[in-house]
Motif scaffolding. Structure first.
Motif, PDB file in Angstrom:
ATOM      1  N   PRO A  27       0.848  -1.193   0.000  1.00  0.00           N
ATOM      2  CA  PRO A  27       0.000   0.000   0.000  1.00  0.00           C
ATOM      3  C   PRO A  27       0.886   1.246   0.000  1.00  0.00           C
ATOM      4  O   PRO A  27       2.088   1.170   0.278  1.00  0.00           O
ATOM      5  CB  PRO A  27      -0.784  -0.122   1.304  1.00  0.00           C
ATOM      6  N   ASP A  28       0.303   2.382  -0.315  1.00  0.00           N
ATOM      7  CA  ASP A  28       1.058   3.632  -0.317  1.00  0.00           C
ATOM      8  C   ASP A  28       1.477   4.049   1.084  1.00  0.00           C
ATOM      9  O   ASP A  28       2.474   4.737   1.257  1.00  0.00           O
ATOM     10  CB  ASP A  28       0.237   4.763  -0.935  1.00  0.00           C
ATOM     11  N   LEU A  41      -7.733  -2.883  18.055  1.00  0.00           N
ATOM     12  CA  LEU A  41      -8.618  -3.901  17.492  1.00  0.00           C
ATOM     13  C   LEU A  41      -9.741  -3.259  16.694  1.00  0.00           C
ATOM     14  O   LEU A  41     -10.063  -3.710  15.594  1.00  0.00           O
ATOM     15  CB  LEU A  41      -9.191  -4.787  18.600  1.00  0.00           C
ATOM     16  N   GLU A  42     -10.322  -2.201  17.221  1.00  0.00           N
ATOM     17  CA  GLU A  42     -11.385  -1.488  16.510  1.00  0.00           C
ATOM     18  C   GLU A  42     -10.878  -0.942  15.177  1.00  0.00           C
ATOM     19  O   GLU A  42     -11.534  -1.067  14.148  1.00  0.00           O
ATOM     20  CB  GLU A  42     -11.911  -0.344  17.386  1.00  0.00           C
ATOM     21  N   ARG A  43      -9.672  -0.376  15.180  1.00  0.00           N
ATOM     22  CA  ARG A  43      -9.092   0.150  13.941  1.00  0.00           C
ATOM     23  C   ARG A  43      -8.832  -0.975  12.945  1.00  0.00           C
ATOM     24  O   ARG A  43      -9.092  -0.843  11.756  1.00  0.00           O
ATOM     25  CB  ARG A  43      -7.803   0.908  14.225  1.00  0.00           C
ATOM     26  N   ALA A  48     -10.157  -3.832   7.975  1.00  0.00           N
ATOM     27  CA  ALA A  48     -10.560  -5.081   7.331  1.00  0.00           C
ATOM     28  C   ALA A  48     -11.830  -4.875   6.503  1.00  0.00           C
ATOM     29  O   ALA A  48     -11.936  -5.378   5.374  1.00  0.00           O
ATOM     30  CB  ALA A  48     -10.776  -6.174   8.367  1.00  0.00           C
ATOM     31  N   ASP A  49     -12.784  -4.123   7.041  1.00  0.00           N
ATOM     32  CA  ASP A  49     -14.006  -3.809   6.289  1.00  0.00           C
ATOM     33  C   ASP A  49     -13.673  -3.010   5.033  1.00  0.00           C
ATOM     34  O   ASP A  49     -14.212  -3.277   3.953  1.00  0.00           O
ATOM     35  CB  ASP A  49     -15.002  -3.019   7.158  1.00  0.00           C
ATOM     36  N   GLN A  50     -12.811  -2.030   5.170  1.00  0.00           N
ATOM     37  CA  GLN A  50     -12.418  -1.219   4.006  1.00  0.00           C
ATOM     38  C   GLN A  50     -11.740  -2.096   2.951  1.00  0.00           C
ATOM     39  O   GLN A  50     -12.010  -1.956   1.756  1.00  0.00           O
ATOM     40  CB  GLN A  50     -11.476  -0.097   4.433  1.00  0.00           C
ATOM     41  N   PHE A  51     -10.879  -3.002   3.397  1.00  0.00           N
ATOM     42  CA  PHE A  51     -10.186  -3.892   2.472  1.00  0.00           C
ATOM     43  C   PHE A  51     -11.183  -4.779   1.735  1.00  0.00           C
ATOM     44  O   PHE A  51     -11.098  -4.961   0.518  1.00  0.00           O
ATOM     45  CB  PHE A  51      -9.161  -4.743   3.233  1.00  0.00           C
ATOM     46  N   GLU A  52     -12.141  -5.333   2.472  1.00  0.00           N
ATOM     47  CA  GLU A  52     -13.160  -6.191   1.858  1.00  0.00           C
ATOM     48  C   GLU A  52     -14.026  -5.424   0.866  1.00  0.00           C
ATOM     49  O   GLU A  52     -14.547  -6.011  -0.083  1.00  0.00           O
ATOM     50  CB  GLU A  52     -14.027  -6.840   2.934  1.00  0.00           C
ATOM     51  N   THR A  57      -6.045   0.107   1.826  1.00  0.00           N
ATOM     52  CA  THR A  57      -5.842   0.268   3.258  1.00  0.00           C
ATOM     53  C   THR A  57      -4.349   0.280   3.549  1.00  0.00           C
ATOM     54  O   THR A  57      -3.565  -0.348   2.838  1.00  0.00           O
ATOM     55  CB  THR A  57      -6.507  -0.871   4.053  1.00  0.00           C
ATOM     56  N   PRO A  58      -3.951   0.985   4.588  1.00  0.00           N
ATOM     57  CA  PRO A  58      -2.529   1.020   4.927  1.00  0.00           C
ATOM     58  C   PRO A  58      -2.091  -0.261   5.620  1.00  0.00           C
ATOM     59  O   PRO A  58      -2.910  -1.009   6.137  1.00  0.00           O
ATOM     60  CB  PRO A  58      -2.439   2.204   5.900  1.00  0.00           C
ATOM     61  N   HIS A  59      -0.787  -0.502   5.586  1.00  0.00           N
ATOM     62  CA  HIS A  59      -0.237  -1.482   6.509  1.00  0.00           C
ATOM     63  C   HIS A  59      -0.264  -0.807   7.859  1.00  0.00           C
ATOM     64  O   HIS A  59      -0.033   0.399   7.970  1.00  0.00           O
ATOM     65  CB  HIS A  59       1.195  -1.838   6.139  1.00  0.00           C
TER      66      HIS A  59
END
Length: 157
Positions: A27-28, A41-43, A48-52, A57-59
């Protein structure tokens, strides 16, 4: 600092075989945070939702204690990161010469940064050239967030 970093005798040492950024899908952004475990954990779940959903998403590299983050990102190591980013060196010795530091000290710092997957290596003949595969590295610390203690060392740094 997190206890999940590999040891030098670990045969699966992550940074030993990391693909070059031109051939891998990095990722950038590398986002380094200092969040308590519940916030982290919340982040992670949000990312994970954004990736799906197909979003980039960032590392993410999280330290539960801001002091541990500060111990990793010393001024000397930040200088190393900036130098690698400005002009990727051909070897650790090249980087040490550029920074006018002992090669053994730079080697130790670069390998520590590699243990946390901030710096990676590309084989250049007999030398291993350090590089950063990210366009940006962002450090985010919520100094006043609920549930976190104020760390005077980080607050003054």
């Amino acid at each position: 600092m997190p206890n999940n970093k590999p040891t030098d005798d670990d045969p699966n040492h992550a940074h030993e075989h990391a693909p070059h950024p031109e051939t891998a899908d990095y990722p950038d952004l590398l986002l380094i945070t200092a969040d308590p475990s519940d916030v982290a954990l919340e982040r992670e779940l949000e990312l994970a939702d954004q990736f799906e959903n197909g979003e980039e998403t960032p590392h993410l590299l999280n330290f539960e204690n801001p002091t541990d983050l500060r111990k990793l990102l010393t001024e000397r190591r930040l200088e190393i990161l900036r130098s690698i980013n400005a002009t990727p060196p051909t070897s650790i010795r090249d980087l040490a010469d550029r920074l006018e530091r002992a090669a053994s000290d730079v080697h130790e710092d670069v390998h520590l940064l590699a243990d946390y997957n901030i710096v990676y290596f590309e084989q250049e003949g007999r030398a291993r050239a350090p590089y950063i595969p990210y366009e940006r590295v962002k450090v985010e610390i919520d100094m006043l967030g609920s549930g976190t203690e104020t760390d005077p060392a980080v607050a003054s740094g």
